[in-house]
Design a protein around this motif. Structure first.
Motif, PDB file in Angstrom:
ATOM      1  N   VAL A 191       2.440  12.967  -1.729  1.00  0.00           N
ATOM      2  CA  VAL A 191       3.518  12.210  -1.115  1.00  0.00           C
ATOM      3  C   VAL A 191       4.798  12.433  -1.910  1.00  0.00           C
ATOM      4  N   TYR A 192       5.830  12.899  -1.247  1.00  0.00           N
ATOM      5  CA  TYR A 192       7.136  13.131  -1.866  1.00  0.00           C
ATOM      6  C   TYR A 192       8.146  12.190  -1.216  1.00  0.00           C
ATOM      7  N   TRP A 193       9.098  11.699  -2.003  1.00  0.00           N
ATOM      8  CA  TRP A 193      10.125  10.840  -1.433  1.00  0.00           C
ATOM      9  C   TRP A 193      11.476  11.128  -2.055  1.00  0.00           C
ATOM     10  N   ASP A 194      12.514  10.897  -1.258  1.00  0.00           N
ATOM     11  CA  ASP A 194      13.903  10.999  -1.696  1.00  0.00           C
ATOM     12  C   ASP A 194      14.678   9.892  -0.986  1.00  0.00           C
ATOM     13  N   VAL A 195      14.952   8.797  -1.696  1.00  0.00           N
ATOM     14  CA  VAL A 195      15.632   7.646  -1.105  1.00  0.00           C
ATOM     15  C   VAL A 195      17.006   7.446  -1.740  1.00  0.00           C
ATOM     16  N   HIS A 196      17.558   8.501  -2.312  1.00  0.00           N
ATOM     17  CA  HIS A 196      18.847   8.406  -3.006  1.00  0.00           C
ATOM     18  C   HIS A 196      19.919   7.814  -2.106  1.00  0.00           C
ATOM     19  N   ASP A 197      20.019   8.317  -0.876  1.00  0.00           N
ATOM     20  CA  ASP A 197      21.106   7.875  -0.002  1.00  0.00           C
ATOM     21  C   ASP A 197      20.934   6.437   0.450  1.00  0.00           C
ATOM     22  N   TRP A 198      19.709   5.941   0.471  1.00  0.00           N
ATOM     23  CA  TRP A 198      19.505   4.524   0.768  1.00  0.00           C
ATOM     24  C   TRP A 198      20.230   3.651  -0.247  1.00  0.00           C
ATOM     25  N   LEU A 199      20.201   4.056  -1.497  1.00  0.00           N
ATOM     26  CA  LEU A 199      20.683   3.208  -2.588  1.00  0.00           C
ATOM     27  C   LEU A 199      22.141   3.442  -2.940  1.00  0.00           C
TER      28      LEU A 199
END
Length: 327
Positions: free
Chosen positions: A247-255
């Motif tokens: 599982v990979y995630w990238d939530v940078h733009d959310w924050l």
């Protein structure tokens, strides 16, 4: 008999590029795209099934890859409430070069959507070539074979990758099957804020809010990311029976990015012979990606590749989930 086909507005430009996030954002549409590889007219080709839903309409698109992968032949169906007769029909496409006919049949009259973009039951979509059903999705398989009058293909289609765009405030949910003979899993992603109360008699009481993220499979928490502001990009491994899923995630733009932005989650099954005592146990995770690494959104192409990641012994299937957070 062939029914005429209405072209949903959401397909007019959004499908020219599967990564056209601007179009998806502007229309506020949910988009579920599944790509299958199978044999059509003696050639290996890709078939793309796309379901689209926004406030104005609900639509289905079926596209067949051209001989060299450069062109596609499409069938598009509107599911507007006042177009009842279009919920069942067929259309014939002719492939250039060999003049082979490809027939697409669908029956969505009784399809159950349960509020989702993609139907869950009581439907079928069938692609036929040379008297063979080369692709059949949905649970009404007997009805599909009866209507087409064709036999199943000798070669089973392979689901190569699936891509979903969805909108929500804190929680995003989808369903996915990581093995053809495996079960369908319920996947949910939730981003929430945890309040920590601190301070002393001199400075007074202050409340610190820290974002956290939970990823659940079938209701069980398999990944819990604390201090998400520092771990907004990363990856972990989970085990589902004998299969490992990266599982990979990238939530940078959310924050950190203002306005409507998306996070990207990638679920990649990896073949494993391990026998797990629990079907939802969390394995020792892979080393997390550096927060300064290249965002997943720029590393993931439409072909489903995972550039920059060393994923070995992986199966062909990959799930890409674009979660658009609405404040």
């Amino acid at each position: 008999m062939q029914d005429s086909i209405g072209i949903p507005a959401c397909f007019s430009s959004a499908l020219k590029s599967s990564d056209d996030h601007t179009t998806v954002t502007r229309s506020g549409q949910s988009l579920h795209m599944s790509v299958y590889r199978t044999k059509i007219a003696d050639q290996c080709r890709l078939i793309t099934i796309t379901w689209c839903k926004n406030l104005m309409l609900h639509g289905l698109s079926v596209s067949v890859e051209g001989p060299e992968g450069e062109a596609q032949y499409s069938c598009k169906v509107e599911l507007k409430p006042w177009y009842f007769w279009r919920k069942q029909g067929s259309k014939r496409l002719t492939l250039h070069g060999n003049n082979k006919a490809v027939d697409i049949f669908w029956d969505l009259k009784a399809a159950k959507f349960k509020g989702e973009t993609e139907p869950t039951s009581e439907y079928y979509v069938a692609v036929v070539c040379d008297q063979e059903v080369v692709l059949l999705i949905g649970d009404l398989k007997k009805e599909a074979y009866r209507r087409t009058g064709c036999r199943p293909a000798l070669i089973d289609p392979i689901l190569v990758w699936k891509k979903e765009h969805m909108f929500g405030k804190r929680k995003f949910s989808t369903r996915a099957k990581f093995h053809e003979k495996g079960r369908c899993h319920e996947i949910s992603i939730e981003c929430k804020n945890k309040s920590n109360i601190g301070g002393d008699s001199a400075s007074g009481v202050h409340v610190e809010v820290q974002p956290e993220m939970e990823i659940r499979f079938d209701g069980h928490v398999v990944i819990h990311v604390k201090h998400l502001q520092w771990k907004f990009r990363g990856n972990e491994s989970i085990h589902l029976n004998k299969m490992r899923v990266e599982v990979y995630w990238d939530v940078h733009d959310w924050l950190f990015s203002p306005g409507l932005k998306h996070a990207l989650f990638i679920f990649k099954p990896v073949l494993s012979s391990l026998s797990m005592s629990s079907s939802h146990s969390l394995s020792s995770s892979s080393p997390p990606l550096s927060s300064s690494s290249t965002p997943l959104s720029t590393q993931t192409g439409s072909s489903g590749s995972l550039e920059g990641f060393s994923v070995t012994e992986s199966s062909e299937f990959c799930l890409f989930l674009y979660a658009w957070k609405i404040d």
